[in-house]
Design a protein around this motif. Structure first.
Motif, PDB file in Angstrom:
ATOM      1  N   THR A   1       0.856  -1.196   0.000  1.00 22.94           N
ATOM      2  CA  THR A   1       0.000   0.000   0.000  1.00 22.94           C
ATOM      3  C   THR A   1       0.887   1.239   0.000  1.00 22.94           C
TER       4      THR A   1
ATOM      5  N   TYR B   1       3.933   0.406   2.709  1.00 23.62           N
ATOM      6  CA  TYR B   1       3.851  -0.575   3.791  1.00 23.62           C
ATOM      7  C   TYR B   1       2.902  -1.680   3.359  1.00 23.62           C
ATOM      8  N   SER B   2       2.834  -2.734   4.150  1.00 27.14           N
ATOM      9  CA  SER B   2       1.890  -3.805   3.832  1.00 27.14           C
ATOM     10  C   SER B   2       1.050  -4.092   5.071  1.00 27.14           C
ATOM     11  N   ASP B   3       0.119  -5.042   4.951  1.00 32.69           N
ATOM     12  CA  ASP B   3      -0.720  -5.318   6.130  1.00 32.69           C
ATOM     13  C   ASP B   3       0.071  -6.031   7.225  1.00 32.69           C
ATOM     14  N   ARG B   4       1.322  -6.400   6.910  1.00 24.28           N
ATOM     15  CA  ARG B   4       2.159  -7.003   7.957  1.00 24.28           C
ATOM     16  C   ARG B   4       3.127  -6.005   8.596  1.00 24.28           C
ATOM     17  N   THR B   5       3.098  -4.757   8.135  1.00 27.46           N
ATOM     18  CA  THR B   5       3.993  -3.733   8.698  1.00 27.46           C
ATOM     19  C   THR B   5       3.474  -3.312  10.071  1.00 27.46           C
ATOM     20  N   SER B   6       4.342  -3.352  11.089  1.00 24.95           N
ATOM     21  CA  SER B   6       3.867  -3.005  12.428  1.00 24.95           C
ATOM     22  C   SER B   6       3.774  -1.491  12.570  1.00 24.95           C
ATOM     23  N   ASN B   7       2.993  -1.036  13.544  1.00 24.38           N
ATOM     24  CA  ASN B   7       2.766   0.402  13.740  1.00 24.38           C
ATOM     25  C   ASN B   7       4.063   1.163  13.965  1.00 24.38           C
TER      26      ASN B   7
ATOM     27  N   ARG C   1       8.787   0.276   7.021  1.00 27.28           N
ATOM     28  CA  ARG C   1       7.945   1.240   6.316  1.00 27.28           C
ATOM     29  C   ARG C   1       8.938   2.053   5.467  1.00 27.28           C
TER      30      ARG C   1
END
Ligand SMILES: N[C@@H](CC(=O)c1ccccc1NC=O)C(=O)O
Length: 300
Positions: A54, A71-77, A111
């Motif tokens: 994304t 980033y992707s849906d696995r990237t942590s905050n 990220r």
């Protein structure tokens, strides 16, 4: 002179003349640039279309002062940030040719920020450099707001030149901020502009807006570097490509020595088999030497 045997400075300062690829083409230097633009643009499209990554589009100022954040849906905050500054002699290229590095790093949990900047002659190089420090301030503000603990910056060619300012802007980079910077990666850059500013190939009609007087102040090789100790937890990698010109290679080697003498933790690496362009193209390939190098930075 960085290459005492050099007979043609215009040539030594024009990276596309030094590739060993595309030698069957009538003009290999044009072919390689065309290839670079085509391949890197495809890399940029693949990120969102094929790799499930994304992108958020942001800006740190007017005009081309843009940031794409990947980033992707696995990237942590609180994922570590990796920031890339593209090259193009301060006058060409943009985000669309500068995202090759993104995929492998997002897959490793980063990220990734790819930034753009206003180009010469719309701005002078001096103005561009001051706008780059605005970007630095913006990205550190972002990191602090989102509780990022660790950042790595990489710049290619003219982007490596711009990135050097991070070391001499204590008003923007507090000691606390420099402690967040895990590594600085300077890829195939130029750090002394005294030879190139009056070359018609690099600086046609002086679109960079340089002269005898200001050329030293835009040359990282010649800077003072006073607040060195605040950078003692940052590793600095100065990298050149085997198939860059001798001038380019020696600029990097020299720059790494200047930094080391000042007390920074700086190393110099000459990358075998790469030229000025595929060192970037191959950042898109997880198993390439340059990707492996970027990965090792994190675990050294
Ligand atoms: N017109 C230049 C292109 C160039 O210098 C360049 C192109 C893409 C990325 C980085 C580059 N070089 C330095 O910033 C050349 O033909 O070598």
């Amino acid at each position: 002179m960085y290459n005492p045997r050099c007979k043609d400075l215009d040539r030594d300062y024009f990276p596309s003349y030094h590739t060993t690829r595309f030698q069957d083409q009538p003009e290999p230097n044009l072919a390689i640039l065309e290839h670079f633009v085509r391949v890197t643009k495809q890399h940029e499209r693949d990120l969102t279309e094929k790799q499930g990554i994304t992108v958020d589009h942001m800006r740190y100022g007017g005009g081309r002062q843009l940031v794409d954040m990947f980033y992707s849906d696995r990237t942590s905050n609180h994922a570590p940030l990796f920031v890339f500054v593209h090259g193009g002699y301060w006058q060409e290229m943009d985000i669309s040719t500068s995202c090759s590095i993104v995929g492998p790093l997002v897959r490793r949990g980063y990220r990734v920020v790819v930034m753009d900047y206003n180009l010469c002659p719309e701005v002078t190089l001096e103005r561009l450099m001051s706008q780059f420090t605005d970007f630095l301030n913006w990205i550190f503000d972002y990191a602090e707001m989102t509780n990022v603990q660790e950042m790595t910056f990489a710049g290619h060619s003219a982007g490596a030149h711009l990135l050097a300012q991070i070391l001499i802007r204590p008003n923007v980079i507090s000691p606390q901020r420099s402690k967040m910077v895990w590594a600085l990666v300077f890829l195939c850059g130029v750090y002394d502009l005294r030879e190139l500013w009056n070359l018609e190939s690099v600086n046609p009609k002086n679109i960079l807006g340089l002269n005898e007087r200001n050329v030293e102040s835009v040359s990282p090789m010649l800077w003072e570097y006073t607040d060195v100790s605040v950078w003692n937890s940052t590793k600095i990698y100065v990298v050149a490509a085997e198939h860059d010109s001798i001038t380019f290679i020696e600029q990097s080697r020299h720059f790494s020595e200047v930094l080391r003498k000042k007390g920074y933790k700086a190393s110099f690496t000459l990358f075998k088999n790469y030229d000025h362009f595929d060192i970037i193209e191959e950042t898109a390939i997880d198993e390439s030497d340059v990707c492996r190098f970027l990965r090792n930075i994190q675990i050294e």
